[in-house]
Design a protein around this motif. Structure first.
Motif, PDB file in Angstrom:
ATOM      1  N   ALA A 335      12.744  13.485   6.266  1.00 51.80           N
ATOM      2  CA  ALA A 335      13.564  13.263   5.231  1.00 51.80           C
ATOM      3  C   ALA A 335      13.686  11.894   4.762  1.00 51.80           C
ATOM      4  CB  ALA A 335      14.719  14.437   5.184  1.00 51.80           C
ATOM      5  N   LEU A 336      14.234  11.106   5.715  1.00 49.79           N
ATOM      6  CA  LEU A 336      14.347   9.697   5.673  1.00 49.79           C
ATOM      7  C   LEU A 336      13.301   8.786   5.151  1.00 49.79           C
ATOM      8  CD1 LEU A 336      16.356   7.107   5.664  1.00 49.79           C
ATOM      9  CD2 LEU A 336      15.932   7.210   8.245  1.00 49.79           C
ATOM     10  N   VAL A 337      12.155   9.001   5.561  1.00 44.79           N
ATOM     11  CA  VAL A 337      10.853   8.274   5.356  1.00 44.79           C
ATOM     12  C   VAL A 337      10.487   9.009   3.995  1.00 44.79           C
ATOM     13  CG1 VAL A 337       8.448   8.142   5.925  1.00 44.79           C
ATOM     14  CG2 VAL A 337      10.160   8.244   7.771  1.00 44.79           C
ATOM     15  N   THR A 338      10.681  10.178   3.433  1.00 43.80           N
ATOM     16  CA  THR A 338      10.397  10.707   2.026  1.00 43.80           C
ATOM     17  C   THR A 338      11.334   9.874   1.234  1.00 43.80           C
ATOM     18  OG1 THR A 338       9.901  12.890   2.847  1.00 43.80           O
ATOM     19  CG2 THR A 338      10.202  12.502   0.606  1.00 43.80           C
ATOM     20  N   MET A 339      12.719   9.691   1.373  1.00 45.18           N
ATOM     21  CA  MET A 339      13.646   9.137   0.754  1.00 45.18           C
ATOM     22  C   MET A 339      13.307   7.543   0.383  1.00 45.18           C
ATOM     23  SD  MET A 339      16.392   9.622  -1.078  1.00 45.18           S
ATOM     24  CE  MET A 339      18.142   8.967  -1.430  1.00 45.18           C
ATOM     25  N   ALA A 340      13.003   7.061   1.747  1.00 39.65           N
ATOM     26  CA  ALA A 340      12.759   5.618   1.448  1.00 39.65           C
ATOM     27  C   ALA A 340      11.443   5.175   0.820  1.00 39.65           C
ATOM     28  CB  ALA A 340      12.512   4.969   3.126  1.00 39.65           C
ATOM     29  N   PHE A 341      10.499   6.010   0.754  1.00 45.25           N
ATOM     30  CA  PHE A 341       9.196   5.638   0.000  1.00 45.25           C
ATOM     31  C   PHE A 341       8.980   5.960  -1.132  1.00 45.25           C
ATOM     32  CE2 PHE A 341       8.259   4.687   4.429  1.00 45.25           C
ATOM     33  CZ  PHE A 341       7.253   3.395   4.326  1.00 45.25           C
ATOM     34  N   ASP A 342       9.674   7.276  -1.603  1.00 46.27           N
ATOM     35  CA  ASP A 342       9.577   7.864  -2.949  1.00 46.27           C
ATOM     36  C   ASP A 342      11.022   7.743  -3.803  1.00 46.27           C
ATOM     37  OD1 ASP A 342       9.259   9.159  -5.228  1.00 46.27           O
ATOM     38  OD2 ASP A 342       8.019  10.832  -4.312  1.00 46.27           O
ATOM     39  N   GLN A 343      11.176   6.892  -4.659  1.00 51.75           N
ATOM     40  CA  GLN A 343      12.470   6.572  -5.285  1.00 51.75           C
ATOM     41  C   GLN A 343      12.973   7.633  -6.237  1.00 51.75           C
ATOM     42  OE1 GLN A 343      13.393   2.336  -6.167  1.00 51.75           O
ATOM     43  NE2 GLN A 343      11.136   1.967  -5.707  1.00 51.75           N
ATOM     44  N   ARG A 344      12.093   8.490  -6.672  1.00 51.45           N
ATOM     45  CA  ARG A 344      12.344   9.845  -7.392  1.00 51.45           C
ATOM     46  C   ARG A 344      13.310  10.722  -6.799  1.00 51.45           C
ATOM     47  NH1 ARG A 344       7.135  12.706  -8.459  1.00 51.45           N
ATOM     48  NH2 ARG A 344       6.812  12.238  -6.563  1.00 51.45           N
ATOM     49  N   PHE A 345      13.489  10.669  -5.536  1.00 52.03           N
ATOM     50  CA  PHE A 345      14.526  11.557  -4.814  1.00 52.03           C
ATOM     51  C   PHE A 345      15.754  11.016  -4.923  1.00 52.03           C
ATOM     52  CE2 PHE A 345      10.560  13.194  -2.810  1.00 52.03           C
ATOM     53  CZ  PHE A 345      10.997  14.520  -2.613  1.00 52.03           C
ATOM     54  N   ALA A 346      16.630  11.992  -5.480  1.00 50.59           N
ATOM     55  CA  ALA A 346      17.952  11.449  -5.761  1.00 50.59           C
ATOM     56  C   ALA A 346      19.038  11.566  -4.774  1.00 50.59           C
ATOM     57  CB  ALA A 346      18.560  12.550  -6.838  1.00 50.59           C
ATOM     58  N   MET A 347      18.854  12.087  -3.814  1.00 54.36           N
ATOM     59  CA  MET A 347      19.688  11.748  -2.285  1.00 54.36           C
ATOM     60  C   MET A 347      19.007  12.380  -1.091  1.00 54.36           C
ATOM     61  SD  MET A 347      20.598  15.183  -1.802  1.00 54.36           S
ATOM     62  CE  MET A 347      22.123  14.854  -0.606  1.00 54.36           C
ATOM     63  N   VAL A 348      19.704  12.071  -0.035  1.00 57.01           N
ATOM     64  CA  VAL A 348      18.994  12.668   1.265  1.00 57.01           C
ATOM     65  C   VAL A 348      20.097  12.894   2.415  1.00 57.01           C
ATOM     66  CG1 VAL A 348      19.026  10.282   2.066  1.00 57.01           C
ATOM     67  CG2 VAL A 348      17.554  12.159   2.807  1.00 57.01           C
ATOM     68  N   LEU A 349      19.803  14.178   2.843  1.00 57.00           N
ATOM     69  CA  LEU A 349      20.797  14.830   4.052  1.00 57.00           C
ATOM     70  C   LEU A 349      19.748  14.331   5.324  1.00 57.00           C
ATOM     71  CD1 LEU A 349      23.098  15.529   5.547  1.00 57.00           C
ATOM     72  CD2 LEU A 349      22.405  17.941   4.486  1.00 57.00           C
ATOM     73  N   ILE A 350      20.159  13.629   6.360  1.00 65.48           N
ATOM     74  CA  ILE A 350      19.378  13.145   7.330  1.00 65.48           C
ATOM     75  C   ILE A 350      20.263  14.071   8.583  1.00 65.48           C
ATOM     76  CG2 ILE A 350      18.302  11.498   8.750  1.00 65.48           C
ATOM     77  CD1 ILE A 350      19.000   9.553   6.223  1.00 65.48           C
ATOM     78  N   GLY A 351      19.545  15.020   9.329  1.00 68.75           N
ATOM     79  CA  GLY A 351      20.325  15.471  10.081  1.00 68.75           C
ATOM     80  C   GLY A 351      19.752  15.163  11.391  1.00 68.75           C
ATOM     81  N   SER A 352      20.582  14.471  12.549  1.00 62.41           N
ATOM     82  CA  SER A 352      20.379  14.557  14.013  1.00 62.41           C
ATOM     83  C   SER A 352      18.715  13.956  14.094  1.00 62.41           C
ATOM     84  CB  SER A 352      20.343  15.686  14.712  1.00 62.41           C
ATOM     85  OG  SER A 352      21.714  16.236  14.650  1.00 62.41           O
ATOM     86  N   SER A 353      18.675  12.667  13.615  1.00 67.95           N
ATOM     87  CA  SER A 353      17.131  12.382  13.246  1.00 67.95           C
ATOM     88  C   SER A 353      16.775  11.437  14.567  1.00 67.95           C
ATOM     89  CB  SER A 353      16.719  11.412  12.247  1.00 67.95           C
ATOM     90  OG  SER A 353      17.758  10.465  12.311  1.00 67.95           O
ATOM     91  N   GLY A 354      17.362  10.750  15.310  1.00 67.52           N
ATOM     92  CA  GLY A 354      17.028  10.125  16.609  1.00 67.52           C
ATOM     93  C   GLY A 354      16.159   9.028  16.264  1.00 67.52           C
ATOM     94  N   LYS A 355      15.365   8.673  17.373  1.00 74.19           N
ATOM     95  CA  LYS A 355      14.214   7.520  17.141  1.00 74.19           C
ATOM     96  C   LYS A 355      13.371   8.096  16.122  1.00 74.19           C
ATOM     97  CE  LYS A 355      14.788   4.056  20.197  1.00 74.19           C
ATOM     98  NZ  LYS A 355      16.063   4.144  20.400  1.00 74.19           N
ATOM     99  N   GLY A 356      12.958   7.065  15.256  1.00 72.60           N
ATOM    100  CA  GLY A 356      11.811   7.127  14.438  1.00 72.60           C
ATOM    101  C   GLY A 356      12.561   7.602  12.955  1.00 72.60           C
ATOM    102  N   GLY A 357      13.869   7.848  13.073  1.00 71.24           N
ATOM    103  CA  GLY A 357      14.687   8.135  12.171  1.00 71.24           C
ATOM    104  C   GLY A 357      16.036   7.145  11.948  1.00 71.24           C
ATOM    105  N   THR A 358      16.953   7.637  12.003  1.00 65.26           N
ATOM    106  CA  THR A 358      18.157   6.625  11.867  1.00 65.26           C
ATOM    107  C   THR A 358      18.711   5.923  12.940  1.00 65.26           C
ATOM    108  OG1 THR A 358      19.564   8.404  12.292  1.00 65.26           O
ATOM    109  CG2 THR A 358      19.277   7.852   9.877  1.00 65.26           C
ATOM    110  N   THR A 359      18.253   6.148  14.007  1.00 72.09           N
ATOM    111  CA  THR A 359      18.698   5.432  15.410  1.00 72.09           C
ATOM    112  C   THR A 359      17.793   4.062  15.489  1.00 72.09           C
ATOM    113  OG1 THR A 359      19.235   7.405  16.647  1.00 72.09           O
ATOM    114  CG2 THR A 359      18.616   5.499  17.958  1.00 72.09           C
TER     115      THR A 359
END
Length: 514
Positions: A335-359
């Motif tokens: 979800a985070l990678v999607t939001m970062a690369f595609d600016q058409r998405f209006a918002m993101v909820l990133i749940g418990s993503s760990g390494k490769g995500g928000t950590t």
């Protein structure tokens, strides 16, 4: 009996699919490689000149190679790359510099070193509606659609990709409505039931067919003349309890006037290394192994989410400018990678993503770079990511500290759009292995970009070295960048009651009843 009919249809379709496969002359195409995950990883190591990777730490604290959980040892390189300093050392002070120079630099680094590049030649996807049904979710009338995204495989018919998605939209509000795209396992909420009169016709026809197939059935039906082989399921939830913060997230979304769609990542790309010559990655590569900067599964799943958004842009009942993306764990990463690369998405909820995500990648606390690169998650990333778990190679030894980018910069790529980081607690199953503190530091460090672009961050200082993670159940949700740690487990469901009003407010959406 209903299950029997479904089974018969399944067998018929399966044979039809096999017949179609048999008609393909495979000699016209490159031979489809079949690797195990170990063989695929070894192939990538050979391409990169890697002789030895470091093993990932064990999550079991009683093991000799257990993960580090000592904060004093967690930051071997505590200084993060400055999100607002360009490669040539120039400070970014204006939004124009961010959009034209710094953001493209970060995207290039993330594509090359971590998530891989989406090829320019990805074939077209065509969305087909399999089922459209008027249903009820609790007390809420909805229209539900089961959709299949068929990817054009005419260039390499040995690999087929059919993306599964379900879209559910409320029918008791004026549209178009915002939609939360959820990475998971799509299912129709509940099939609409035939009316009593229609059901009587179905049963009459069904009895006639059974008797025609087996005349002995007439004796049985004559013995039980009032018996109906097919009966109605329980009706819609007119007496369902009111929607609360404990209700399923999908029901909370519908009650707030949102729609939701669920897309199945595994139907886009298999969640294993052996599948990298199949799925959308294998289709584009014509069944051959990846090159070091080819996309991994996270980027492939993000590609699929973007194609689902293409479809939502054609739905008149959907406000395509108010589509969010959500996922938990590996799907939180996606979800985070999607939001970062595609600016058409209006918002993101990133749940418990760990390494490769928000950590933070360079943190050594719980899950490590080696956990992804030399364990079951290497296929999520580009092949180049293996370099940062390398012990012996033609280029020497590298660690997460050698990465030119880190997760705070991935979060910054979401700015200025609403970005909510969610975690639970270890006591309920959201393991400390995920390094909640490392994610909080990254969220703090992403804040300057949100502020540069004219929106609010967490509302605390941007000193990620000293800011302490707030107590559980203390949400920082006043800005476009938000954080909340709930007291549940490995899920983001307890935070939906906070995310929905937060997102509705920032997107300026107000539910209007029909």
């Amino acid at each position: 009996m209903q299950k029997y009919l479904i089974f018969v249809l399944f067998i018929c379709f399966s044979y039809a699919g096999l017949a179609q496969q048999a008609a393909i002359d495979s000699s016209k195409y490159p031979a489809l490689k079949t690797f195990t995950a170990v063989q695929d990883q070894a192939n990538m190591m050979q391409q990169l000149g890697i002789k030895k990777l470091r093993p990932g730490p064990s999550p079991n604290e009683s093991e000799p190679n257990h993960a580090n959980y000592d904060e004093a040892l967690a930051d071997p390189c505590p200084q993060l790359p400055d999100v607002l300093t360009t490669r040539n050392g120039k400070k970014v002070t204006t939004p124009d510099q961010w959009w034209k120079q710094r953001r493209p630099e970060l995207i290039e680094d993330f594509e090359r070193e971590m998530y891989g590049r989406v090829p320019k030649s990805v074939p077209k996807i065509t969305w087909i509606t399999k089922v459209t049904d008027n249903e009820f979710v609790g007390r809420i009338p909805v229209v539900a659609k089961q959709l299949i995204g068929r990817v054009d495989n005419s260039e390499y018919p040995l690999v087929s990709v059919n993306v599964n998605m379900v879209l559910v939209l409320p029918q008791n509000v004026k549209g178009p409505v915002p939609v939360m795209m959820m990475l998971g396992f799509p299912a129709l909420p509940a099939p609409a039931q035939p009316s009593p009169a229609d059901l009587e016709k179905i049963n009459t026809t069904f009895k006639e067919l059974m008797i025609k197939q087996n005349p002995e059935m007439k004796v049985i039906f004559d013995r039980y003349p009032a018996y109906a082989p097919i009966t109605r399921l329980s009706g819609p939830g007119f007496f369902a309890p009111p929607i609360t913060g404990d209700s399923p997230p999908t029901e909370q979304l519908l009650a707030a006037g949102w729609g939701y769609c669920t897309i199945e990542p595994n139907s886009i790309q298999a969640d294993n290394g052996a599948g990298l010559t199949r799925g959308i990655i294998g289709l584009v590569n014509k069944g051959q192994p990846r090159k070091p900067d080819d996309w991994g599964a996270l980027r492939a799943w993000a590609w699929g989410a973007s194609r689902a958004l293409d479809y939502l842009e054609t739905e008149p009942q959907v406000n395509a400018r108010q589509v969010g993306i959500e996922g938990v764990s590996r799907y939180g990463k996606a979800a985070l990678v999607t939001m970062a690369f595609d600016q058409r998405f209006a918002m993101v909820l990133i749940g418990s993503s760990g390494k490769g995500g928000t950590t933070l990648q360079r943190r050594i606390f719980g899950e490590a770079v080696e956990s992804l690169a030399n364990s079951g998650g290497y296929h999520w990333m580009a092949g180049n990511y293996l370099k940062y778990a390398t012990e012996e190679s033609t280029f020497g030894r590298k660690t997460g500290c050698d990465l030119s980018v880190d997760s705070h910069e991935l979060l910054a790529l979401c700015a200025p759009r609403p970005t909510f980081v969610s975690y639970g607690i270890a006591e309920k199953g959201d393991a400390k292995w995920l390094d909640q503190t490392g994610s909080y530091k990254a969220t703090i460090a992403a804040g300057p970009v949100f502020k540069l672009l004219g929106v609010r961050d967490l509302g605390v200082s941007n000193d990620y070295t000293s800011e302490k993670m707030p107590p559980v159940l203390t949400g920082l949700t006043d800005g476009e960048l938000a954080w909340r740690q709930h007291n549940g487990g490995h899920t983001d469901a307890p935070n939906f009651q906070y995310v929905i009003p937060w997102a509705s407010n920032l997107l300026k959406y107000e539910r209007t009843a029909k």
